[in-house]
Design a protein around this motif. Structure first.
Motif, PDB file in Angstrom:
ATOM      1  N   LEU A  95     -41.749  28.562   4.709  1.00 25.60           N
ATOM      2  CA  LEU A  95     -43.166  28.389   5.025  1.00 25.60           C
ATOM      3  C   LEU A  95     -43.680  27.229   4.189  1.00 25.60           C
ATOM      4  O   LEU A  95     -43.621  27.278   2.963  1.00 25.60           O
ATOM      5  N   VAL A  96     -44.162  26.183   4.837  1.00 26.11           N
ATOM      6  CA  VAL A  96     -44.535  24.954   4.144  1.00 26.11           C
ATOM      7  C   VAL A  96     -46.004  24.624   4.415  1.00 26.11           C
ATOM      8  O   VAL A  96     -46.436  24.599   5.568  1.00 26.11           O
ATOM      9  N   THR A  97     -46.745  24.369   3.343  1.00 29.35           N
ATOM     10  CA  THR A  97     -48.142  23.977   3.471  1.00 29.35           C
ATOM     11  C   THR A  97     -48.461  22.806   2.551  1.00 29.35           C
ATOM     12  O   THR A  97     -47.839  22.658   1.501  1.00 29.35           O
ATOM     13  N   PHE A  98     -49.423  22.004   2.955  1.00 26.49           N
ATOM     14  CA  PHE A  98     -49.883  20.924   2.086  1.00 26.49           C
ATOM     15  C   PHE A  98     -50.932  21.437   1.109  1.00 26.49           C
ATOM     16  O   PHE A  98     -51.283  20.754   0.157  1.00 26.49           O
ATOM     17  N   ASN A  99     -51.431  22.665   1.326  1.00 28.56           N
ATOM     18  CA  ASN A  99     -52.436  23.245   0.433  1.00 28.56           C
ATOM     19  C   ASN A  99     -51.855  23.502  -0.946  1.00 28.56           C
ATOM     20  O   ASN A  99     -50.676  23.830  -1.092  1.00 28.56           O
ATOM     21  N   LYS A 100     -52.703  23.365  -1.958  1.00 24.98           N
ATOM     22  CA  LYS A 100     -52.311  23.717  -3.320  1.00 24.98           C
ATOM     23  C   LYS A 100     -52.405  25.227  -3.474  1.00 24.98           C
ATOM     24  O   LYS A 100     -53.193  25.888  -2.795  1.00 24.98           O
ATOM     25  N   ARG A 101     -51.599  25.757  -4.376  1.00 18.79           N
ATOM     26  CA  ARG A 101     -51.565  27.204  -4.573  1.00 18.79           C
ATOM     27  C   ARG A 101     -52.945  27.758  -4.926  1.00 18.79           C
ATOM     28  O   ARG A 101     -53.346  28.797  -4.400  1.00 18.79           O
ATOM     29  N   ASP A 102     -53.701  27.057  -5.778  1.00 23.93           N
ATOM     30  CA  ASP A 102     -55.018  27.564  -6.168  1.00 23.93           C
ATOM     31  C   ASP A 102     -56.014  27.548  -5.010  1.00 23.93           C
ATOM     32  O   ASP A 102     -56.958  28.332  -4.988  1.00 23.93           O
ATOM     33  N   GLU A 103     -55.804  26.699  -4.012  1.00 17.18           N
ATOM     34  CA  GLU A 103     -56.657  26.695  -2.825  1.00 17.18           C
ATOM     35  C   GLU A 103     -56.443  27.952  -1.990  1.00 17.18           C
ATOM     36  O   GLU A 103     -57.283  28.298  -1.170  1.00 17.18           O
ATOM     37  N   LEU A 104     -55.317  28.601  -2.188  1.00 19.31           N
ATOM     38  CA  LEU A 104     -54.952  29.760  -1.384  1.00 19.31           C
ATOM     39  C   LEU A 104     -55.194  31.080  -2.098  1.00 19.31           C
ATOM     40  O   LEU A 104     -54.791  32.129  -1.609  1.00 19.31           O
ATOM     41  N   SER A 105     -55.856  31.044  -3.253  1.00 19.20           N
ATOM     42  CA  SER A 105     -56.040  32.256  -4.047  1.00 19.20           C
ATOM     43  C   SER A 105     -56.761  33.350  -3.256  1.00 19.20           C
ATOM     44  O   SER A 105     -56.423  34.528  -3.378  1.00 19.20           O
TER      45      SER A 105
END
Length: 128
Positions: A95-105
């Motif tokens: 699963l690949v995203t350009f989002n940063k981990r903290d954006e997905l909290s």
């Protein structure tokens, strides 16, 4: 109608004049081709924080690109996990995203599809 044809003709003319028509900047892989060296960083649910695409040699690799605004992508996570379980070591789903981990909290706190996900996930992807 004539206006659209004129725009297309001008675009085609400029495309050919600039010499871009004959260039292949991106080449498709063919059966037997070597996979380019691609480093996957910022990983979770994997044995390390990074991997190389070649680490999955011998497996069918399914790269599922998603982002935090794609609810259809996120709702497919459980189906992707079932697919991984069904085929076991013969495939690897990433699963690949350009989002940063903290954006997905928010998703990691509230979405059961993300909370319960066990597939390797790549954050901050910038490969193109």
């Amino acid at each position: 109608m004539v206006k659209h044809i004129l725009i297309i003709a001008i675009s085609f003319f400029c495309f050919n004049i600039l010499g871009l028509a004959g260039q292949n900047r991106i080449r498709a892989l063919e059966i037997g081709s070597s996979v380019p060296t691609v480093v996957l960083n910022h990983m979770s649910n994997y044995k390390s924080n990074s991997a190389m695409l070649s680490d999955f040699r011998g497996k069918i690799v399914i790269i599922d690109f998603w982002n935090k605004y794609c609810s259809a992508c996120i709702s497919a996570f459980p189906k992707m996990e079932k697919l991984q379980q069904h085929f076991g070591d013969r495939i690897q789903i990433l699963l690949v995203t350009f989002n940063k981990r903290d954006e997905l909290s928010h998703l990691f706190k509230n979405s059961p599809n993300v909370i319960n996900n066990k597939l390797p996930m790549v954050f901050e992807d910038s490969t193109y």
